[in-house]
Design a protein around this motif. Structure first.
Motif, PDB file in Angstrom:
ATOM      1  N   ASN A 238       0.824  -1.219   0.000  1.00 61.63           N
ATOM      2  CA  ASN A 238       0.000   0.000   0.000  1.00 61.63           C
ATOM      3  C   ASN A 238       0.853   1.262   0.000  1.00 61.63           C
ATOM      4  O   ASN A 238       1.880   1.330   0.670  1.00 61.63           O
ATOM      5  CB  ASN A 238      -0.939   0.024   1.219  1.00 61.63           C
ATOM      6  CG  ASN A 238      -1.916  -1.128   1.145  1.00 61.63           C
ATOM      7  OD1 ASN A 238      -2.165  -1.663   0.059  1.00 61.63           O
ATOM      8  ND2 ASN A 238      -2.442  -1.528   2.288  1.00 61.63           N
ATOM      9  N   TYR A 239       0.335   2.230  -0.739  1.00 64.80           N
ATOM     10  CA  TYR A 239       1.037   3.508  -0.887  1.00 64.80           C
ATOM     11  C   TYR A 239       0.260   4.565  -0.116  1.00 64.80           C
ATOM     12  O   TYR A 239      -0.975   4.541  -0.071  1.00 64.80           O
ATOM     13  CB  TYR A 239       1.087   3.877  -2.375  1.00 64.80           C
ATOM     14  CG  TYR A 239       2.279   4.732  -2.741  1.00 64.80           C
ATOM     15  CD1 TYR A 239       3.553   4.169  -2.851  1.00 64.80           C
ATOM     16  CD2 TYR A 239       2.133   6.093  -2.976  1.00 64.80           C
ATOM     17  CE1 TYR A 239       4.653   4.957  -3.187  1.00 64.80           C
ATOM     18  CE2 TYR A 239       3.232   6.883  -3.303  1.00 64.80           C
ATOM     19  CZ  TYR A 239       4.489   6.309  -3.412  1.00 64.80           C
ATOM     20  OH  TYR A 239       5.579   7.082  -3.731  1.00 64.80           O
ATOM     21  N   SER A 241      -1.867   7.501   0.606  1.00 67.13           N
ATOM     22  CA  SER A 241      -2.803   7.997  -0.412  1.00 67.13           C
ATOM     23  C   SER A 241      -2.483   9.400  -0.913  1.00 67.13           C
ATOM     24  O   SER A 241      -2.666   9.684  -2.098  1.00 67.13           O
ATOM     25  CB  SER A 241      -4.237   7.909   0.114  1.00 67.13           C
ATOM     26  OG  SER A 241      -4.306   8.539   1.349  1.00 67.13           O
ATOM     27  N   TYR A 252       5.620   4.374   0.606  1.00 63.00           N
ATOM     28  CA  TYR A 252       4.795   3.210   0.891  1.00 63.00           C
ATOM     29  C   TYR A 252       4.391   3.287   2.366  1.00 63.00           C
ATOM     30  O   TYR A 252       5.063   3.950   3.172  1.00 63.00           O
ATOM     31  CB  TYR A 252       5.578   1.919   0.603  1.00 63.00           C
ATOM     32  CG  TYR A 252       5.689   1.652  -0.881  1.00 63.00           C
ATOM     33  CD1 TYR A 252       4.696   0.932  -1.532  1.00 63.00           C
ATOM     34  CD2 TYR A 252       6.745   2.154  -1.615  1.00 63.00           C
ATOM     35  CE1 TYR A 252       4.763   0.710  -2.906  1.00 63.00           C
ATOM     36  CE2 TYR A 252       6.824   1.940  -2.983  1.00 63.00           C
ATOM     37  CZ  TYR A 252       5.822   1.224  -3.630  1.00 63.00           C
ATOM     38  OH  TYR A 252       5.885   1.025  -4.980  1.00 63.00           O
ATOM     39  N   GLU A 253       3.306   2.596   2.697  1.00 68.01           N
ATOM     40  CA  GLU A 253       2.839   2.610   4.095  1.00 68.01           C
ATOM     41  C   GLU A 253       3.941   2.165   5.057  1.00 68.01           C
ATOM     42  O   GLU A 253       4.086   2.706   6.145  1.00 68.01           O
ATOM     43  CB  GLU A 253       1.610   1.708   4.270  1.00 68.01           C
ATOM     44  CG  GLU A 253       0.298   2.326   3.814  1.00 68.01           C
ATOM     45  CD  GLU A 253      -0.129   3.545   4.621  1.00 68.01           C
ATOM     46  OE1 GLU A 253       0.407   3.792   5.720  1.00 68.01           O
ATOM     47  OE2 GLU A 253      -1.012   4.285   4.134  1.00 68.01           O
TER      48      GLU A 253
END
Ligand SMILES: CC(=O)SCCNC(=O)CCNC(=O)[C@H](O)C(C)(C)COP(=O)(O)OP(=O)(O)OC[C@H]1O[C@@H](n2cnc3c(N)ncnc32)[C@H](O)[C@@H]1OP(=O)(O)O
Ligand SMILES: N[C@@H](CCO)C(=O)O
Length: 364
Positions: A238-239, A241, A252-253
């Motif tokens: 996940n990136y 937002s 990235y998260e």
């Protein structure tokens, strides 16, 4: 549960493994539960690298409880309706016990880099002094994870008659080069940060804006506390937002997580203490002072309970198994549990439901 930090002052010398002396010194500690008349219900809890004596309960106004609150309390695995639990802050740390930023005597200036190197043996010797001061010469159990697990094992070897049970989680018999290399990232990042000033920074220099070197070094540490699988589960790919995928510093998260946790950490933890405690972890070797590891382990009289975590990439399960094999060979009383977990090394802090029943059984 009422929590109160106490500080014990010692004017007698603490003779260190290095040959140096720490004098005077202080130990900050907390206790939970009631000491019985025979003083036979004591459990000593030992903390890891960045922990403190605040193992359980919540201070007024705090958002989070002590680091092992899920394990220590009324009716919990370490049941404070039955046991008197003591947790001390190790010497060298920055949460109240004597460490590198404490006043040295007679100058009253902080020790800084003049603070002596302390070892796991020194940390437990200091705790023995505190316990003697409290009139406690024998405990029901010593328990700890990571560096706390090292202390528990060292108690077993150095003071064979001190505890009935020794419970060591996520630890090892001697720190391997793999772990020392992770620690080296922190050591170099701290030393090379100009704001570190060779240890000559002011006490509150990092209260608002932590030392970058510590934050960066802690990223390496934090990676070693997790695992590839737990990172997949926690963050996936996940990136963030609001960050653009094609912005160079878009994150990235997992990157945001590392930034958040390590930047926070560098405002809470003292960089010199980090260097000294990492040194204590690096120099940990249960066999030092004995003919061999086998010789050291064969001194143990307590029942030893070793708990490892299958995804621990800092102290691998095989390292705890190595100790178990020696105990087995020697016919000593022990249990060995490898907890199935994908969390990584810090599972001993997080996945309590996977081993709390085991601790309960051990203490029955
Ligand atoms: C061992 C001792 O003796 S005590 C020392 C214990 N402390 C440490 O080890 C310090 C390092 N911290 C950690 O490793 C972990 O925070 C633990 C082990 C304490 C707890 O782990 P978990 O319960 O799995 O919490 P998790 O790692 O998900 O969350 C930690 C923080 O990151 C935040 N976070 C989670 N995901 C993200 C993300 N994608 N981006 C930014 N922040 C995030 C959480 O909100 C939480 O914030 P908070 O501390 O302000 O509440
Ligand atoms: N994450 C824990 C364990 C490290 O060994 C700590 O920082 O103390």
């Amino acid at each position: 549960m009422k929590i109160e930090t106490k500080t014990a002052h010692f004017s007698s010398p603490l003779y260190l493994e290095s040959g140096r002396i720490l004098e005077p010194y202080e130990i900050a500690y907390e206790t939970y539960g009631e000491l019985n008349e025979e003083k036979s219900n004591v459990i000593l809890v030992c903390h890891a690298l960045s922990g403190s004596h605040h193992a359980a309960g919540t201070y007024e106004g705090d958002r989070k409880p002590g680091w092992w609150d899920g394990l220590i309390g009324d009716g919990k695995a370490i049941d404070t309706t039955r046991y008197f639990v003591i947790c001390t802050n190790v010497i060298g740390s920055c949460f109240g016990s004597t460490g590198p930023m404490s006043e040295s005597y007679p100058s009253l200036e902080p020790y800084r880099l003049k603070f002596p190197v302390v070892t796991i043996k020194d940390m437990i010797r200091a705790q023995m002094h505190l316990l003697s001061d409290l009139g406690i010469y024998h405990v029901r159990a010593v328990i700890g994870g990571s560096m706390g697990g090292m202390q528990a094992l060292q108690f077993a070897v150095d003071y064979p008659n001190f505890a009935d049970d020794i419970i060591s989680l996520a630890a090892t018999y001697a720190t391997r080069p793999w772990t020392i290399a992770f620690n080296k990232v922190a050591v170099e990042a701290i030393r090379r940060d100009p704001r570190f000033k060779h240890g000559n920074y002011a006490k509150d220099d990092f209260k608002e804006e932590g030392l970058d070197g510590l934050a960066v070094g802690r990223i390496a540490g934090h990676i070693s506390y997790l695992s590839p699988d737990s990172m997949d589960e926690k963050f996936g790919r996940n990136y963030v937002s609001n960050d653009g995928l094609f912005e160079l510093f878009g994150r990235y998260e997992v990157e945001r997580y590392m930034e958040y946790n390590t930047n926070n950490f560098s405002t809470i933890f003292d960089p010199l203490s980090y260097l000294y405690i990492v040194k204590a972890i690096n120099t940990f070797n249960l066999s030092r002072g004995y003919d061999s590891l086998y010789d050291a382990v064969s001194r143990i009289k307590a029942r030893v309970h070793l708990v490892s975590f299958s995804s621990d990439y800092l102290f691998f399960p095989s390292e705890m198994e190595h100790i178990a094999k020696m105990l087995e060979r020697n016919g000593q009383e022990y249990t060995y549990l490898e907890v199935e977990s994908s969390y990584g090394h810090d599972a001993f802090l997080v996945e309590l439901d996977k081993f709390d029943q085991h601790i309960k059984d051990v203490l029955k």
